[in-house]
Design an enzyme around this catalytic site. Structure first.
Site, short mmCIF file in Angstrom:
data_model
loop_
_atom_site.label_atom_id
_atom_site.label_comp_id
_atom_site.label_asym_id
_atom_site.label_seq_id
_atom_site.Cartn_x
_atom_site.Cartn_y
_atom_site.Cartn_z
CG HIS A 62 2.69 -5.70 2.50
ND1 HIS A 62 2.22 -6.46 3.56
CD2 HIS A 62 2.18 -4.46 2.69
CE1 HIS A 62 1.52 -5.70 4.36
NE2 HIS A 62 1.46 -4.48 3.85
CG ASP A 85 1.29 -2.68 7.63
OD1 ASP A 85 0.53 -1.83 7.15
OD2 ASP A 85 2.03 -3.38 6.93
CD GLU A 105 -0.23 4.98 10.03
OE1 GLU A 105 -0.19 4.14 9.12
OE2 GLU A 105 -1.27 5.44 10.52
CG ASP A 136 -4.57 13.90 6.52
OD1 ASP A 136 -5.69 14.39 6.74
OD2 ASP A 136 -4.31 13.18 5.53
CG ASP A 154 0.05 0.17 2.59
OD1 ASP A 154 1.04 -0.27 3.22
OD2 ASP A 154 -1.07 -0.37 2.59
CB SER A 155 -4.94 4.46 2.18
OG SER A 155 -5.77 3.90 1.16
CB THR A 156 -7.75 2.62 6.10
OG1 THR A 156 -7.61 4.04 6.12
CG2 THR A 156 -6.96 2.01 7.25
CG ASP A 157 -11.25 -0.20 3.14
OD1 ASP A 157 -11.52 -0.97 4.07
OD2 ASP A 157 -10.52 -0.50 2.18
N PRO A 161 -10.20 8.08 8.65
CG PRO A 161 -8.47 7.04 9.83
CD PRO A 161 -9.95 7.08 9.71
#
Ligand code: SAM
Length: 283
Positions: A62, A85, A105, A136, A154-157, A161
């Site tokens: 972060h 988060d 988010e 989205d 700041d995404s997931t892989d 989604p």
């Protein structure tokens, strides 16, 4: 009876963390959300069985995803895509110059669970400067032109989604949504394991197709696959090191545990094999 959280980093490599307690587990419309307590890393969040953040090492990610762009150019309006988060928002709120943070988010349950169980990252989500949109990010960003000083992805892989947040369309729309001296920073995967390196190269090629300035910097994140993690820094002209006012940033007196202005410069010096991977996909 011992309980372990295990993540498959490749078909032949697994990473396990001993769990003291399973704190939360829900299946949202988008993904499985789990929160555990552990001796080594404290409380940690996983999504679809992938490590997202831990109490012990989230400061690294972060701080690096926020202070590098903010030192290059102090943003007033920021779009954070993903980041439910709250860790990135927490770091942004340390700048009184920041006037508005739009957090997009896709999964409301991530925000709800983070507010309840991850106070160390979610502390700023109720701040007046923060506006949360449960959408989205790929669709949200289409609506804006010349709107933001900074976009942090700041995404997931790049699967599930998060897949849409690694597309040429998405990066092209981020370019349009940014002001003339805007910056986009993204979670840029890793150069070490084959699959991660390929995802990194795909993202880099697509960003380079939209942004004239397209650089990559690194950090050591113990709980991510291989620990060697990358971030993308893209802009319409701002250079991440040449244009950064390091003295001004140091005068802010922001207390950090990983980021510092010397590390900022050094983070853009990459291992030769990483330069080679990037060069392979740059025109
Ligand atoms: N900040 C954490 C870290 O230290 O890496 C992890 C990233 S954060 C938990 C990733 C967030 O991206 C998740 O909450 C996920 O729901 C969200 N997300 C995934 N795809 C998305 C999309 N297309 N639009 C908006 N948010 C998305």
């Amino acid at each position: 009876m011992e309980l372990w959280f295990t993540e498959e980093h490749t078909k032949n490599v697994r990473y396990s963390v001993k769990v003291e307690k399973a704190v939360y587990s829900e299946m949202s419309e988008f993904q499985r959300i789990d929160i555990f307590d552990s001796k080594e890393f404290g409380r940690f969040l996983t999504l679809d069985g992938y490590m997202m953040l831990t109490e012990k090492d989230e400061f690294i990610y972060h701080e690096m995803i926020t202070h590098v762009p903010m030192c290059a150019k102090t943003a007033k309006t920021v779009l954070v895509i993903g980041g439910g988060d709250g860790g990135t928002v927490r770091e942004l709120l340390r700048y009184e110059d920041v006037e508005r943070i739009d957090l997009v988010e896709i999964d409301p349950l991530v925000v709800e669970a983070s507010k309840k169980y991850l106070p160390f990252t979610a502390s700023g989500l109720d701040d007046d400067k923060v506006h949360i949109y449960y959408e989205d990010g790929l669709k949200f960003v289409r609506r804006f032109f010349d709107e933001y000083d900074l976009i942090i992805v700041d995404s997931t892989d790049p699967f599930g989604p998060g897949e849409g947040l690694f597309t040429k369309e998405f990066y092209g729309n981020c370019f349009k949504a940014l002001k003339a001296d805007g910056i986009m920073v993204n979670q840029h995967e890793s150069p070490f394991y084959e699959n991660d390196a390929q995802a990194m190269q795909r993202a880099h090629a697509r960003i380079a197709a939209s942004f004239p300035v397209c650089r990559v910097y690194q950090a050591h994140i113990p709980t991510y696959p291989s620990g060697h993690w990358l971030f993308g820094f893209a802009s319409k002209g701002i250079h991440p090191v040449k244009d950064a006012d390091f003295e001004a940033w140091n005068r802010r007196g922001i207390k950090t545990r990983y980021y510092n202005t010397n590390l900022h410069k050094a983070a853009f010096s990459l291992p030769t094999y990483v330069w080679d991977l990037l060069a392979e996909v740059e025109d």
